[in-house]
Design a protein around this motif. Sequence first.
Motif, mmCIF file in Angstrom:
data_model
loop_
_atom_site.group_PDB
_atom_site.id
_atom_site.type_symbol
_atom_site.label_atom_id
_atom_site.label_comp_id
_atom_site.label_asym_id
_atom_site.label_seq_id
_atom_site.Cartn_x
_atom_site.Cartn_y
_atom_site.Cartn_z
ATOM 1 N N LEU A 141 0.811 -1.216 0.000
ATOM 2 C CA LEU A 141 0.000 0.000 0.000
ATOM 3 C C LEU A 141 0.843 1.264 0.000
ATOM 4 O O LEU A 141 0.297 2.367 -0.118
ATOM 5 N N GLY A 142 2.154 1.143 0.151
ATOM 6 C CA GLY A 142 3.030 2.308 0.155
ATOM 7 C C GLY A 142 3.238 2.938 1.511
ATOM 8 O O GLY A 142 3.758 4.062 1.613
ATOM 9 N N VAL A 143 2.845 2.237 2.586
ATOM 10 C CA VAL A 143 3.015 2.751 3.945
ATOM 11 C C VAL A 143 4.504 2.922 4.239
ATOM 12 O O VAL A 143 5.340 2.128 3.797
ATOM 13 N N GLY A 144 4.826 3.960 5.023
ATOM 14 C CA GLY A 144 6.226 4.289 5.237
ATOM 15 C C GLY A 144 6.950 3.467 6.278
ATOM 16 O O GLY A 144 8.159 3.246 6.172
ATOM 17 N N ALA A 145 6.225 3.000 7.325
ATOM 18 C CA ALA A 145 6.925 2.332 8.424
ATOM 19 C C ALA A 145 5.958 1.517 9.260
ATOM 20 O O ALA A 145 4.731 1.677 9.177
ATOM 21 N N VAL A 146 6.524 0.641 10.073
ATOM 22 C CA VAL A 146 5.779 -0.041 11.129
ATOM 23 C C VAL A 146 6.515 0.197 12.438
ATOM 24 O O VAL A 146 7.736 0.372 12.456
ATOM 25 N N LYS A 147 5.766 0.229 13.520
ATOM 26 C CA LYS A 147 6.365 0.374 14.856
ATOM 27 C C LYS A 147 5.970 -0.854 15.663
ATOM 28 O O LYS A 147 4.779 -1.093 15.884
ATOM 29 N N ILE A 148 6.961 -1.627 16.088
ATOM 30 C CA ILE A 148 6.698 -2.938 16.672
ATOM 31 C C ILE A 148 6.840 -2.915 18.193
ATOM 32 O O ILE A 148 7.838 -2.451 18.739
ATOM 33 N N PHE A 149 5.800 -3.425 18.847
ATOM 34 C CA PHE A 149 5.806 -3.711 20.275
ATOM 35 C C PHE A 149 5.638 -5.227 20.410
ATOM 36 O O PHE A 149 4.969 -5.842 19.588
ATOM 37 N N ALA A 150 6.194 -5.787 21.439
ATOM 38 C CA ALA A 150 5.993 -7.223 21.643
ATOM 39 C C ALA A 150 5.932 -7.532 23.123
ATOM 40 O O ALA A 150 6.639 -6.926 23.943
ATOM 41 N N GLU A 151 5.087 -8.483 23.454
ATOM 42 C CA GLU A 151 4.908 -8.902 24.835
ATOM 43 C C GLU A 151 6.113 -9.721 25.286
ATOM 44 O O GLU A 151 6.585 -10.602 24.561
ATOM 45 N N GLY A 152 6.624 -9.427 26.467
ATOM 46 C CA GLY A 152 7.743 -10.188 26.997
ATOM 47 C C GLY A 152 7.317 -11.555 27.487
ATOM 48 O O GLY A 152 6.146 -11.779 27.816
ATOM 49 N N GLU A 153 8.254 -12.488 27.535
ATOM 50 C CA GLU A 153 7.947 -13.841 28.016
ATOM 51 C C GLU A 153 8.215 -13.979 29.511
ATOM 52 O O GLU A 153 7.550 -14.732 30.198
#
Length: 331
Positions: free
Chosen positions: A73-85
């Motif tokens: 779609l031409g989106v510029g970026a993603v910002k990733i969060f992730a749950e810790g184990e």
Amino acid sequence: MDHPPMTLHDGEAVTGSSPVRARPAVRRFLHREPLTPADLCMPLLVRRGETLSPVPTVTLDQVGPAVRELARLGVGAVKIFAEGERTDSGGDAASASAPLIHAIQAAKDAAPDLAVMTETCLCSYTSSRACVLTDDHGRYDHRATLDVLGAQALHQAEVGADILGPAAMVDGLTGHVRSVLDAGGFRDVALMPHLIMTSRMYDGCRAAMNAAPRGNRGAFQVHPSRPEQAVAVARRMVEEGADMILLEPALHTIDLLSRLGADGQVNVPLVPFCVSGEWAQLTHSGTRAAADYLPDLIERLAMYKRSGAAAVITYNTREAAQHLVRLPRPR
């Protein structure tokens, strides 16, 4: 001398003082896209499994397909969060095999040219869900906090993250992470520390990521009544090496966006984050049809851009991008 009103081809009278909008060729020439998919960044909340959540989340297996669609779609970026184990004294925050590290790798494998932003923080890795570490007496341990976050940042850079987001808002964090990255050979990795206003607008994300604090996190945030403190924090971040600054919540920091940018308080790109509370308000917590809220969404995102945002982070990135790629130019 009075002039008769000009008319368009369909007979509609032009009553304004300027004839510019009466000439399609001139309107097309002067048109500037106020917003494009490249201006947008999609937050990806990565959970270990599919569960009911107050905001949209993805599993690790879904990161690749989601990122490929956004890139298409031409989106510029993603910002990733992730749950810790693990959540004991920082858990696996500084582990090279933490879920966040795998999510970054999945995103870069799926779309190498898409910018990947991260969250450099501890709230998903401590039993108290605090953004910092404490000593045996429960007191804030500044040195230990910096060390763990520096190690976390280095692992994120090693697997390809393009923009790291120091989010704990502790003194010296931006500078410490910058020095760790430079020493590790990652001078080209950008830093976008978070300038966070105290707000309840984060509750949805915190609940989804099991990161709701057991206590007051306001000591490490800026109170909404203290804009002068926000300006001072932003300047300090730039002095420590910030390449850009994230402002959150976007809706509650629009004055800071204008003040910091247009007034020349800082000379780095500013990126407002439309947080989970804004998504919930706009979409009625996901129950409202996209066709109903899209006009409001596009107007709001364009307003952030018009106010000086270099880009906008929003949970509505996919819908906005789909709409924008179909949007016709003015005739």
